[in-house]
Enzyme design. Structure first.
Site, PDB file in Angstrom:
ATOM      1  N   LYS A 115       0.941  -1.331   0.050  1.00 44.67           N
ATOM      2  CA  LYS A 115      -0.267   0.089  -0.620  1.00 44.67           C
ATOM      3  C   LYS A 115       0.829   0.938  -0.123  1.00 44.67           C
ATOM      4  O   LYS A 115       0.373   2.141  -0.090  1.00 44.67           O
ATOM      5  CB  LYS A 115      -0.450  -0.399   1.238  1.00 44.67           C
ATOM      6  CG  LYS A 115      -1.809  -0.492   1.200  1.00 44.67           C
ATOM      7  CD  LYS A 115      -3.191  -0.626   2.384  1.00 44.67           C
ATOM      8  CE  LYS A 115      -4.478  -1.357   1.813  1.00 44.67           C
ATOM      9  NZ  LYS A 115      -5.631  -1.503   2.684  1.00 44.67           N
ATOM     10  N   LYS A 201      -5.473  -9.681  -6.769  1.00 45.66           N
ATOM     11  CA  LYS A 201      -6.492 -10.306  -6.138  1.00 45.66           C
ATOM     12  C   LYS A 201      -7.008  -9.897  -6.898  1.00 45.66           C
ATOM     13  O   LYS A 201      -6.842  -8.286  -6.606  1.00 45.66           O
ATOM     14  CB  LYS A 201      -6.207  -9.883  -4.438  1.00 45.66           C
ATOM     15  CG  LYS A 201      -6.011  -8.892  -3.528  1.00 45.66           C
ATOM     16  CD  LYS A 201      -6.159  -8.845  -2.219  1.00 45.66           C
ATOM     17  CE  LYS A 201      -6.321  -7.202  -1.072  1.00 45.66           C
ATOM     18  NZ  LYS A 201      -6.101  -7.450  -0.417  1.00 45.66           N
ATOM     19  N   LYS A 204     -10.900  -3.706  -3.998  1.00 47.45           N
ATOM     20  CA  LYS A 204     -11.875  -2.642  -3.900  1.00 47.45           C
ATOM     21  C   LYS A 204     -10.746  -1.028  -4.316  1.00 47.45           C
ATOM     22  O   LYS A 204     -11.153   0.167  -5.414  1.00 47.45           O
ATOM     23  CB  LYS A 204     -12.424  -1.519  -2.956  1.00 47.45           C
ATOM     24  CG  LYS A 204     -13.159  -2.679  -1.690  1.00 47.45           C
ATOM     25  CD  LYS A 204     -14.101  -1.961  -0.518  1.00 47.45           C
ATOM     26  CE  LYS A 204     -13.061  -3.052   0.582  1.00 47.45           C
ATOM     27  NZ  LYS A 204     -13.423  -3.131   1.474  1.00 47.45           N
TER      28      LYS A 204
HETATM   29  P1  TYM Z   1     -10.616  -5.508   3.906  1.00 48.89           P
HETATM   30  O1  TYM Z   1     -11.794  -4.693   3.769  1.00 48.89           O
HETATM   31  O2  TYM Z   1      -9.466  -5.107   2.996  1.00 48.89           O
HETATM   32  O3  TYM Z   1     -11.710  -7.127   4.218  1.00 48.89           O
HETATM   33  C1  TYM Z   1     -12.429  -7.591   4.028  1.00 48.89           C
HETATM   34  C2  TYM Z   1     -12.107  -9.357   4.526  1.00 48.89           C
HETATM   35  O4  TYM Z   1     -12.510  -9.484   2.621  1.00 48.89           O
HETATM   36  C3  TYM Z   1     -11.485 -10.562   2.486  1.00 48.89           C
HETATM   37  N1  TYM Z   1     -11.037 -10.060   1.421  1.00 48.89           N
HETATM   38  C4  TYM Z   1     -10.352 -11.170   0.010  1.00 48.89           C
HETATM   39  N2  TYM Z   1     -10.446 -12.899   0.553  1.00 48.89           N
HETATM   40  C5  TYM Z   1     -10.498 -12.886  -1.029  1.00 48.89           C
HETATM   41  N3  TYM Z   1      -9.770 -13.002  -1.995  1.00 48.89           N
HETATM   42  C6  TYM Z   1      -9.818 -11.646  -1.825  1.00 48.89           C
HETATM   43  N4  TYM Z   1      -9.468 -11.067  -3.117  1.00 48.89           N
HETATM   44  C7  TYM Z   1     -10.317 -10.624  -0.803  1.00 48.89           C
HETATM   45  N5  TYM Z   1     -10.631  -9.609  -0.881  1.00 48.89           N
HETATM   46  C8  TYM Z   1     -10.718  -9.247   0.543  1.00 48.89           C
HETATM   47  C9  TYM Z   1      -9.978  -9.976   3.278  1.00 48.89           C
HETATM   48  O5  TYM Z   1      -9.257 -10.843   3.824  1.00 48.89           O
HETATM   49  C10 TYM Z   1     -10.851  -9.627   4.555  1.00 48.89           C
HETATM   50  O6  TYM Z   1     -11.029 -11.034   5.327  1.00 48.89           O
HETATM   51  N6  TYM Z   1      -7.667  -5.064   7.884  1.00 48.89           N
HETATM   52  C11 TYM Z   1      -8.727  -5.925   7.014  1.00 48.89           C
HETATM   53  C12 TYM Z   1     -10.289  -5.346   7.870  1.00 48.89           C
HETATM   54  C13 TYM Z   1      -9.343  -5.412   9.208  1.00 48.89           C
HETATM   55  C14 TYM Z   1      -9.883  -7.089  10.097  1.00 48.89           C
HETATM   56  C15 TYM Z   1      -9.687  -6.658  11.407  1.00 48.89           C
HETATM   57  C16 TYM Z   1      -9.779  -8.036   9.646  1.00 48.89           C
HETATM   58  C17 TYM Z   1      -9.693  -4.844  10.584  1.00 48.89           C
HETATM   59  N7  TYM Z   1      -9.159  -5.481  11.677  1.00 48.89           N
HETATM   60  C18 TYM Z   1      -9.586  -7.910  12.275  1.00 48.89           C
HETATM   61  C19 TYM Z   1      -9.905  -9.322  11.060  1.00 48.89           C
HETATM   62  C20 TYM Z   1      -9.874  -8.777  11.849  1.00 48.89           C
HETATM   63  C21 TYM Z   1      -8.964  -5.306   5.815  1.00 48.89           C
HETATM   64  O7  TYM Z   1      -8.428  -4.683   5.589  1.00 48.89           O
HETATM   65  O8  TYM Z   1      -9.934  -6.223   5.331  1.00 48.89           O
END
Ligand code: TYM
Length: 338
Positions: A115, A201, A204
């Site tokens: 990032k 991947k 967003k």
């Molecule tokens: P975020 O918002 O990017 O994504 C949310 C969840 O979706 C999963 N994900 C995917 N899984 C498979 N293929 C993909 N292309 C894909 N894109 C996203 C992510 O693995 C995630 O599970 N840092 C985290 C949010 C967060 C969090 C936490 C998660 C903040 N605190 C505590 C678990 C526990 C994030 O940015 O996810």
């Protein structure tokens, strides 16, 4: 059993989030209730300010993501649904854990490297300490299981390292302050890839909207995006080994398998030997059929700010109660007088 997970409210819910995480949240919510456990799901709005952002859009997206999660099946009577900003204990615990997390550990985080890109010096300090907030998110609630996609595995391992070191340094062996959480990663949909490039991947932050299917896309747009998805000129193989070296084909077949809840083998038994001209419409129809109920629930709820804020307020009030004893224990363990 306590399940905790989060999602950033930075835009639309797409198939990667849905299949990689949210669908698992809903399934775990049903299992956990049977076993007498609890689920806490939150919008990671505090994480969202680690990148340049527009405040009005953040408010709007937080509500929209709440509507999307409810539309996907999160039941706000059984599970806690809230945003981090409504539970200040997340920020407080992050600061307490900053004393335990090591710079060397954070330097190894691949998401920070991705990032921040070439402009590391210009990245926010929040982007660097982001995984410590993520550790606080789960440790605060004594999470036992954290359902996430593959890309979050490293952050979860860091949360375990922080918990372990904190317990070693500041608690006695028989009364640890934090539980070590386990990541739950779906075997079949751990990493959903972009529709334009099978090696990155679905995300967003990809500038091309054609790279992802959003849960808010209408049926025509979904069909169009699948039709335009990158593929190759070969027919589909009849066994998964034949997908080797064909990342786009593998991704489309994996999408079909995940939605139909069958194995890659079974998909290829059905479509092996056929070209994408036949496979893509079948995939598009399956997707539209499965997502239609979610989209219509989302549309019915998305503009009801009063209801959405009510959901978040209720979830946050309950989350604050669950967080309190652990936050107090962390302050006490560190010798902070209050
Ligand atoms: P975020 O918002 O990017 O994504 C949310 C969840 O979706 C999963 N994900 C995917 N899984 C498979 N293929 C993909 N292309 C894909 N894109 C996203 C992510 O693995 C995630 O599970 N840092 C985290 C949010 C967060 C969090 C936490 C998660 C903040 N605190 C505590 C678990 C526990 C994030 O940015 O996810």
């Amino acid at each position: 059993m306590r399940i905790v997970s989060g999602i950033q409210p930075t835009g639309n819910l797409h198939l990667g989030n849905y299949l990689g995480a949210i669908r698992n949240w809903v399934r775990m919510q049903d299992d956990t209730a049977e076993k007498g456990g609890e689920c806490l799901f939150f919008l990671a709005d505090l994480h969202a300010i680690s990148m340049p952002h527009d405040p009005a859009s953040l408010t709007k997206n937080t509500r929209a993501m709440t509507a999307a999660l409810v539309a996907c099946g999160i039941d706000t009577d059984r599970s806690y649904l809230f945003n981090q900003a409504r539970v200040p204990a997340h920020s407080e615990l992050q600061w307490l854990l900053n004393g335990t997390a090591r710079i060397g550990w954070l330097n190894r985080m691949t998401q920070f490297k991705d990032k921040s890109g070439k402009n590391r010096e210009g990245a926010s300090a929040a982007l660097f300490t982001y995984p410590v907030l993520q550790a606080a998110d789960v440790l605060l609630y004594q999470a036992t299981h954290v359902p996430v996609g593959e890309d979050q595995k490293q952050h979860l391992e860091l949360a375990r390292d922080i918990a372990q070191k904190f317990n070693n340094d500041f608690a006695s062996e028989d009364a640890p302050v934090f539980t070590l959480p386990e990541a739950i990663i779906p075997a079949d949909a751990a990493r959903i890839m972009s529709l334009r490039d099978g090696s990155s991947k679905m995300s967003k932050s990809d500038p091309s909207d054609n790279s992802r299917i959003n849960l808010t896309d209408d049926a025509d747009l979904m069909m169009q995006k699948i039709r335009k998805a990158k593929s190759d000129a070969e027919p589909l193989p009849s066994e998964p080994a034949g997908l080797e070296g064909r990342p786009e084909a593998r991704n489309l077949v994996a999408l079909y398998a995940t939605f139909a809840d069958i194995s890659l083998d079974a998909v290829l038994q059905q479509f092996g030997g056929q070209g994408f001209g036949a496979f893509k419409p079948a995939l598009g129809e399956l997707l539209v059929e499965q997502l239609a109920p979610i989209t219509s629930r989302f549309n019915a709820l998305k503009d009801d700010d009063l209801v959405l804020d009510g959901i978040l307020n209720k979830g946050a009030a309950r989350a604050r109660d669950v967080a309190r004893p652990t936050l107090d224990a962390a302050y006490d363990a560190l010798g902070l007088c209050r």
